[in-house]
Scaffold this motif. Sequence first.
Motif, short mmCIF file in Angstrom:
data_model
loop_
_atom_site.label_atom_id
_atom_site.label_comp_id
_atom_site.label_asym_id
_atom_site.label_seq_id
_atom_site.Cartn_x
_atom_site.Cartn_y
_atom_site.Cartn_z
N GLU A 29 -11.42 2.59 4.20
CA GLU A 29 -11.58 3.95 5.18
C GLU A 29 -10.13 4.48 5.40
O GLU A 29 -10.05 5.70 5.63
N LEU A 30 -9.17 3.87 5.43
CA LEU A 30 -7.97 4.14 5.63
C LEU A 30 -6.90 4.50 4.35
O LEU A 30 -6.06 4.88 4.27
N GLY A 31 -7.79 4.42 3.31
CA GLY A 31 -7.18 4.66 1.86
C GLY A 31 -6.07 3.66 1.56
O GLY A 31 -5.02 3.87 0.96
N LEU A 32 -5.99 2.43 2.06
CA LEU A 32 -4.88 1.31 1.85
C LEU A 32 -5.58 -0.10 1.15
O LEU A 32 -6.83 -0.34 1.30
N LEU A 38 -0.27 -4.78 4.79
CA LEU A 38 0.85 -5.81 5.46
C LEU A 38 2.37 -5.05 5.46
O LEU A 38 3.09 -5.27 6.20
N THR A 39 2.36 -4.25 4.45
CA THR A 39 3.67 -3.53 4.20
C THR A 39 3.84 -2.69 5.37
O THR A 39 4.90 -2.44 6.28
N LEU A 40 2.93 -1.83 5.76
CA LEU A 40 2.91 -0.89 7.13
C LEU A 40 3.03 -1.94 8.17
O LEU A 40 3.88 -1.25 9.33
N VAL A 41 2.46 -2.92 8.33
CA VAL A 41 2.62 -3.80 9.25
C VAL A 41 4.07 -4.38 9.66
O VAL A 41 4.69 -4.36 10.64
N VAL A 42 4.62 -4.77 8.51
CA VAL A 42 6.03 -5.19 8.48
C VAL A 42 7.22 -4.04 9.01
O VAL A 42 7.92 -4.36 9.97
N LEU A 43 6.68 -2.84 8.46
CA LEU A 43 7.49 -1.81 8.82
C LEU A 43 7.39 -1.49 10.27
O LEU A 43 8.25 -1.01 10.99
N THR A 64 6.49 -6.20 -8.04
CA THR A 64 5.24 -6.11 -7.48
C THR A 64 5.26 -4.86 -6.35
O THR A 64 4.48 -4.21 -6.07
N LEU A 65 6.43 -5.28 -5.66
CA LEU A 65 6.69 -4.46 -4.44
C LEU A 65 7.01 -2.71 -4.77
O LEU A 65 6.42 -1.87 -4.09
N LEU A 69 5.26 0.52 -3.11
CA LEU A 69 6.05 1.51 -2.37
C LEU A 69 5.97 2.85 -2.73
O LEU A 69 5.81 3.68 -2.02
N LYS A 70 5.88 2.99 -4.04
CA LYS A 70 5.99 4.33 -4.87
C LYS A 70 4.56 4.92 -4.47
O LYS A 70 4.55 6.28 -3.98
N ARG A 71 3.59 4.18 -4.44
CA ARG A 71 2.23 4.75 -4.08
C ARG A 71 2.03 5.10 -2.55
O ARG A 71 1.54 6.19 -2.04
N LEU A 72 2.58 4.37 -1.81
CA LEU A 72 2.69 4.61 -0.11
C LEU A 72 3.70 5.85 -0.10
O LEU A 72 3.20 6.64 0.83
N GLU A 73 4.58 5.99 -0.75
CA GLU A 73 5.50 7.08 -0.43
C GLU A 73 4.57 8.55 -1.10
O GLU A 73 4.76 9.42 -0.50
#
Length: 142
Positions: A29-32, A38-43, A64-65, A69-73
Amino acid sequence: MLSLEQHICFAVYSTAHMFNRLYRPMLDELGLTYPQYLTLVVLSEEGAQSVGSIGDRLKLESSTLTPMLKRLEKADLIIRRRDTKDERVVHVDLSPAGREILGKIPLINVAIADAIGETDEDREEIRRALVAIRDRLEAAIG
């Protein structure tokens, strides 16, 4: 020889699989994906940091990361910037849209806690035991 049900690794694997099945519809639902979550939680916990630092926290290799990160950007959830002093270092921070998505995370946490059951103290004891096992395994790997 141990049966499948006697293997600790299978208990961890199958439990992780069930967690993924529980998280998936909520994160969809959030597109994640789960690693993106987990990456957003760490940030959100630590603010802007290097790709290497995020990888250390998530126990993920750069290979892997970086694509994640490119997709999140591309989804405008994070901002990546090269370090001005050392261009090999890339810093990552949440974008305003990433911060907005984080506002929905507590609902997910409540749903997961409800599904697990147990008391807060029981869940914390389980988490501590799993982290201790993970850390011993990491030490054994070297």
